[in-house]
Design a protein around this motif. Structure first.
Motif, PDB file in Angstrom:
ATOM      1  N   ASP A 153      32.492  42.198  44.950  1.00 44.56           N
ATOM      2  CA  ASP A 153      32.998  41.195  45.874  1.00 44.56           C
ATOM      3  C   ASP A 153      34.409  41.618  46.238  1.00 44.56           C
ATOM      4  N   LEU A 154      34.742  41.555  47.507  1.00 38.29           N
ATOM      5  CA  LEU A 154      36.069  41.951  47.990  1.00 38.29           C
ATOM      6  C   LEU A 154      36.823  40.706  48.413  1.00 38.29           C
ATOM      7  N   LEU A 155      37.996  40.499  47.822  1.00 37.21           N
ATOM      8  CA  LEU A 155      38.870  39.399  48.216  1.00 37.21           C
ATOM      9  C   LEU A 155      40.028  39.971  49.014  1.00 37.21           C
ATOM     10  N   LEU A 156      40.124  39.594  50.279  1.00 33.51           N
ATOM     11  CA  LEU A 156      41.221  40.021  51.143  1.00 33.51           C
ATOM     12  C   LEU A 156      42.293  38.938  51.117  1.00 33.51           C
ATOM     13  N   ARG A 157      43.472  39.293  50.635  1.00 33.44           N
ATOM     14  CA  ARG A 157      44.575  38.349  50.506  1.00 33.44           C
ATOM     15  C   ARG A 157      45.702  38.723  51.452  1.00 33.44           C
ATOM     16  N   ASP A 158      46.563  37.751  51.694  1.00 35.63           N
ATOM     17  CA  ASP A 158      47.769  37.954  52.484  1.00 35.63           C
ATOM     18  C   ASP A 158      47.402  38.602  53.829  1.00 35.63           C
ATOM     19  N   MET A 197      27.914  33.255  40.827  1.00 39.40           N
ATOM     20  CA  MET A 197      27.987  34.686  40.920  1.00 39.40           C
ATOM     21  C   MET A 197      27.470  35.296  39.625  1.00 39.40           C
ATOM     22  N   SER A 198      26.823  36.377  39.758  1.00 40.21           N
ATOM     23  CA  SER A 198      26.234  37.076  38.615  1.00 40.21           C
ATOM     24  C   SER A 198      27.306  37.824  37.826  1.00 40.21           C
ATOM     25  N   ASN A 199      27.059  37.964  36.522  1.00 42.70           N
ATOM     26  CA  ASN A 199      27.988  38.717  35.679  1.00 42.70           C
ATOM     27  C   ASN A 199      28.035  40.187  36.052  1.00 42.70           C
ATOM     28  N   ALA A 200      27.052  40.687  36.766  1.00 39.67           N
ATOM     29  CA  ALA A 200      27.020  42.105  37.128  1.00 39.67           C
ATOM     30  C   ALA A 200      28.027  42.435  38.221  1.00 39.67           C
ATOM     31  N   ARG A 201      28.522  41.443  38.925  1.00 39.81           N
ATOM     32  CA  ARG A 201      29.427  41.719  40.039  1.00 39.81           C
ATOM     33  C   ARG A 201      30.857  41.887  39.555  1.00 39.81           C
ATOM     34  N   ASN A 202      31.633  42.560  40.354  1.00 40.73           N
ATOM     35  CA  ASN A 202      33.036  42.848  40.074  1.00 40.73           C
ATOM     36  C   ASN A 202      33.858  42.359  41.252  1.00 40.73           C
ATOM     37  N   ILE A 255      35.152  32.013  53.422  1.00 44.91           N
ATOM     38  CA  ILE A 255      36.473  31.468  53.116  1.00 44.91           C
ATOM     39  C   ILE A 255      36.364  30.717  51.796  1.00 44.91           C
ATOM     40  N   VAL A 256      37.285  31.002  50.870  1.00 43.29           N
ATOM     41  CA  VAL A 256      37.286  30.339  49.562  1.00 43.29           C
ATOM     42  C   VAL A 256      38.658  29.747  49.292  1.00 43.29           C
ATOM     43  N   ASP A 257      38.675  28.676  48.511  1.00 44.88           N
ATOM     44  CA  ASP A 257      39.930  28.096  48.039  1.00 44.88           C
ATOM     45  C   ASP A 257      40.377  28.847  46.796  1.00 44.88           C
ATOM     46  N   ASP A 258      41.682  28.959  46.609  1.00 47.14           N
ATOM     47  CA  ASP A 258      42.199  29.645  45.431  1.00 47.14           C
ATOM     48  C   ASP A 258      41.647  29.037  44.151  1.00 47.14           C
ATOM     49  N   ALA A 259      41.653  27.719  44.051  1.00 49.17           N
ATOM     50  CA  ALA A 259      41.194  27.058  42.823  1.00 49.17           C
ATOM     51  C   ALA A 259      39.723  27.373  42.544  1.00 49.17           C
ATOM     52  N   GLU A 260      38.910  27.366  43.596  1.00 44.85           N
ATOM     53  CA  GLU A 260      37.486  27.698  43.440  1.00 44.85           C
ATOM     54  C   GLU A 260      37.329  29.131  42.938  1.00 44.85           C
ATOM     55  N   LEU A 261      38.086  30.036  43.528  1.00 43.72           N
ATOM     56  CA  LEU A 261      37.978  31.433  43.149  1.00 43.72           C
ATOM     57  C   LEU A 261      38.456  31.657  41.715  1.00 43.72           C
ATOM     58  N   TYR A 262      39.593  31.091  41.369  1.00 45.99           N
ATOM     59  CA  TYR A 262      40.121  31.274  40.015  1.00 45.99           C
ATOM     60  C   TYR A 262      39.155  30.702  38.983  1.00 45.99           C
ATOM     61  N   GLY A 263      38.471  29.639  39.334  1.00 49.31           N
ATOM     62  CA  GLY A 263      37.472  29.061  38.439  1.00 49.31           C
ATOM     63  C   GLY A 263      36.284  29.975  38.210  1.00 49.31           C
ATOM     64  N   ARG A 264      36.049  30.900  39.123  1.00 46.81           N
ATOM     65  CA  ARG A 264      34.920  31.834  39.003  1.00 46.81           C
ATOM     66  C   ARG A 264      35.298  33.170  38.359  1.00 46.81           C
ATOM     67  N   TRP A 265      36.564  33.384  38.098  1.00 47.21           N
ATOM     68  CA  TRP A 265      36.975  34.666  37.524  1.00 47.21           C
ATOM     69  C   TRP A 265      36.216  35.013  36.254  1.00 47.21           C
ATOM     70  N   PRO A 266      35.946  34.077  35.349  1.00 47.61           N
ATOM     71  CA  PRO A 266      35.197  34.440  34.132  1.00 47.61           C
ATOM     72  C   PRO A 266      33.776  34.944  34.423  1.00 47.61           C
ATOM     73  N   ASP A 267      33.244  34.649  35.609  1.00 43.00           N
ATOM     74  CA  ASP A 267      31.900  35.098  35.974  1.00 43.00           C
ATOM     75  C   ASP A 267      31.845  36.576  36.347  1.00 43.00           C
TER      76      ASP A 267
END
Length: 132
Positions: free
Chosen positions: A40-45, A1-6, A113-125
């Motif tokens: 990027d929109l993450l829909l949780r719960d 993911m690009s640094n420009a995304r939120n 669909i993403v795994d939590d671990a994968e997503l958390y690993g991308r947070w710095p991006d």
């Protein structure tokens, strides 16, 4: 993911007709996507159900409440469709799909669909992570 995304995280599935009348999170994301050059929109719960590809009921009006004044009720699934059409990446956590017993094949085309671990690993991006 690009640094420009939120990343925008939405967990609460329904905020109520009155609250949505003042601030509709999914509608606001259209403007955030435009202003922030990518969201990027993450829909949780229970908000993960917004990503289901089901019949959309469109804007409806409830009458007879609060002295008969009509209240607009939006369909979040149609908002997710519109977000996808404008280039917003829509993500749903695997654990939420399993926990809510949703069938992945019923998700709207383009929802990932993403795994939590994968997503958390991308947070710095991400340039920003917003919780709405």
């Amino acid at each position: 993911m690009s640094n420009a995304r939120n990343l925008v995280i939405v967990e609460r599935a329904y905020r109520g007709a009155i609250e949505v009348g003042y601030f509709d999170v999914l509608y606001q994301l259209l403007e955030l996507h435009r202003q922030l050059a990518g969201v990027d929109l993450l829909l949780r719960d229970h908000a993960a159900t917004y990503a289901l590809d089901t019949a959309e009921f469109g804007p409806e009006s409830l009458t007879g409440l609060f002295g008969g004044a009509p209240i607009a009720v939006n369909d979040p699934r149609s908002e997710v469709r519109r977000l996808l059409e404008t280039g917003v990446r829509v993500l749903v956590c695997h654990d939420d799909i399993v926990g809510l017993r949703l069938r992945p094949e019923r998700l709207r085309a383009g929802v990932r669909i993403v795994d939590d671990a994968e997503l958390y690993g991308r947070w710095p991006d991400y340039s920003q992570i917003l919780y709405m």
